[in-house]
Design an enzyme around this catalytic site. Structure first.
Site, mmCIF file in Angstrom:
data_model
loop_
_atom_site.group_PDB
_atom_site.id
_atom_site.type_symbol
_atom_site.label_atom_id
_atom_site.label_comp_id
_atom_site.label_asym_id
_atom_site.label_seq_id
_atom_site.Cartn_x
_atom_site.Cartn_y
_atom_site.Cartn_z
ATOM 1 C CG LEU A 1 30.258 -89.152 -55.839
ATOM 2 C CD1 LEU A 1 28.911 -89.807 -56.112
ATOM 3 C CD2 LEU A 1 30.283 -88.558 -54.440
ATOM 4 C CE LYS A 2 38.892 -88.546 -59.107
ATOM 5 N NZ LYS A 2 39.428 -89.708 -58.502
ATOM 6 N N GLY A 3 33.932 -89.664 -60.941
ATOM 7 C CA GLY A 3 33.766 -89.964 -62.360
ATOM 8 C C GLY A 3 34.826 -89.367 -63.264
#
Ligand code: B12
Length: 254
Positions: free
Chosen positions: A135-137
């Site tokens: 998610l944090k990418g």
């Protein structure tokens, strides 16, 4: 406009470059001379040592290294680069936003895209694959987990090839994303070839998932040689990967 270019340091076209390397010797005059001799053999002429720092105290460490010295050398090269002869992998698909990716998957595939990712072999460098999948990418972009139309299984570090094949089968993976960061003794190349051969053996050609590898030291031109569909290098962002997957997976269904 000319397609011939040369590097510059102080003034345009002066040919100046800076290189760094380490020699397995303690820092002294002879070591500096050795650095200059190496630089000259590399085509830097004239060359000067602008930084030299000894690492280690000369005693053998666990890797059997004694003292060694890190150098930065500044010098002139006489080589030219012809831009018209530079061969690179150009992006041959449109770069989509997350919304466009999701819409394209819904419209063209009519189901979610299943992605399985891992670091294979003994490689434990998960930061790269996490940047693409989690998610944090990275670089202000969220990873593939954040895309509504992607289902992601990130298996993490040191996954064996048989384990990866099994999980890809269980997840009905459309794409398998593998990261390889350690390149010592060409481990990244051996592991990738082993992985692509195993997938070819385990799946009939029409059912084989897309095979994508990434890491900072891959040659993006080496897909055929490594038996994979796409290679992503240094600085890749999740959006580039998502756009590629949509392009490659929906090519036939449009
Ligand atoms: C952090 C780090 C570690 C951490 C890893 C923690 C973790 N969970 O990942 C720890 C401390 C565990 C570690 C251990 C080791 N490390 Co280390 N490590 C690094 C370091 C400093 C940064 C790597 C990193 O996180 N980069 C940031 C990410 C975001 O970049 P990236 O990996 O390139 O990923 C991007 C792209 O390449 C691409 N990408 C990557 N993978 C994939 C996959 C796909 C599918 C796609 C599409 C794209 C993609 O997209 C990413 C985002 O842009 C590098 C040096 C450096 N500055 O690079 C050394 C480095 C990689 N490590 C190195 C070494 C030698 C080791 C050890 C062997 C050291 C030792 N003697 O124990 C061990 C090996 C452990 C193992 N079994 O793998 C060497 C490798 C040398 C080589 N040529 O192989 C390096 C280069 C340091 C050096 N100069 O010596 N390391």
């Amino acid at each position: 406009m000319s397609t011939i270019i040369r590097p510059y340091g102080d003034t345009t076209g002066d040919g100046m470059v800076q290189v760094s390397f380490t020699l397995p010797v303690p820092l002294d005059k002879r070591a500096e001379g050795a650095a200059l001799q190496l630089a000259q053999k590399m085509g830097l002429d004239p060359a000067m040592v602008v930084h030299a720092k000894q690492m280690g105290d000369g005693r053998r460490d666990s890797d059997q290294r004694g003292a060694y010295t890190f150098f930065v050398v500044y010098g002139r090269v006489h080589h030219l680069v012809d831009l018209s002869k530079v061969v690179v992998v150009e992006r041959d698909y449109p770069l989509l936003s997350a919304k466009e990716v999701n819409t394209a998957v819904r419209r063209r595939l009519r189901r979610k895209v299943n992605v399985v990712g891992a670091c294979i072999g003994t490689d434990a460098h998960t930061v790269g694959i996490d940047a693409i999948l989690n998610l944090k990418g990275i670089a202000g972009e969220k990873g593939l987990e954040s895309y509504r139309e992607f289902k992601v299984a990130n298996l993490g570090a040191q996954v064996s090839v048989p384990e990866l094949v099994e999980r890809a089968r269980a997840e009905r993976a459309d794409a398998v994303l593998v990261s390889q960061v350690v390149t010592q003794r060409d481990a990244h190349l051996h592991n990738t070839r082993e992985m692509s051969a195993a997938f070819r053996e385990a799946f009939p050609p029409q059912r084989r998932p897309l095979l994508v590898v990434g890491g900072p030291r891959f040659d993006e031109l080496a897909t055929d040689e490594l038996g994979v569909d796409r290679i992503f290098g240094r600085g890749t962002t999740p959006r580039e990967v998502a756009s590629y997957l949509v392009h490659a997976l929906t090519r036939e269904s449009t």
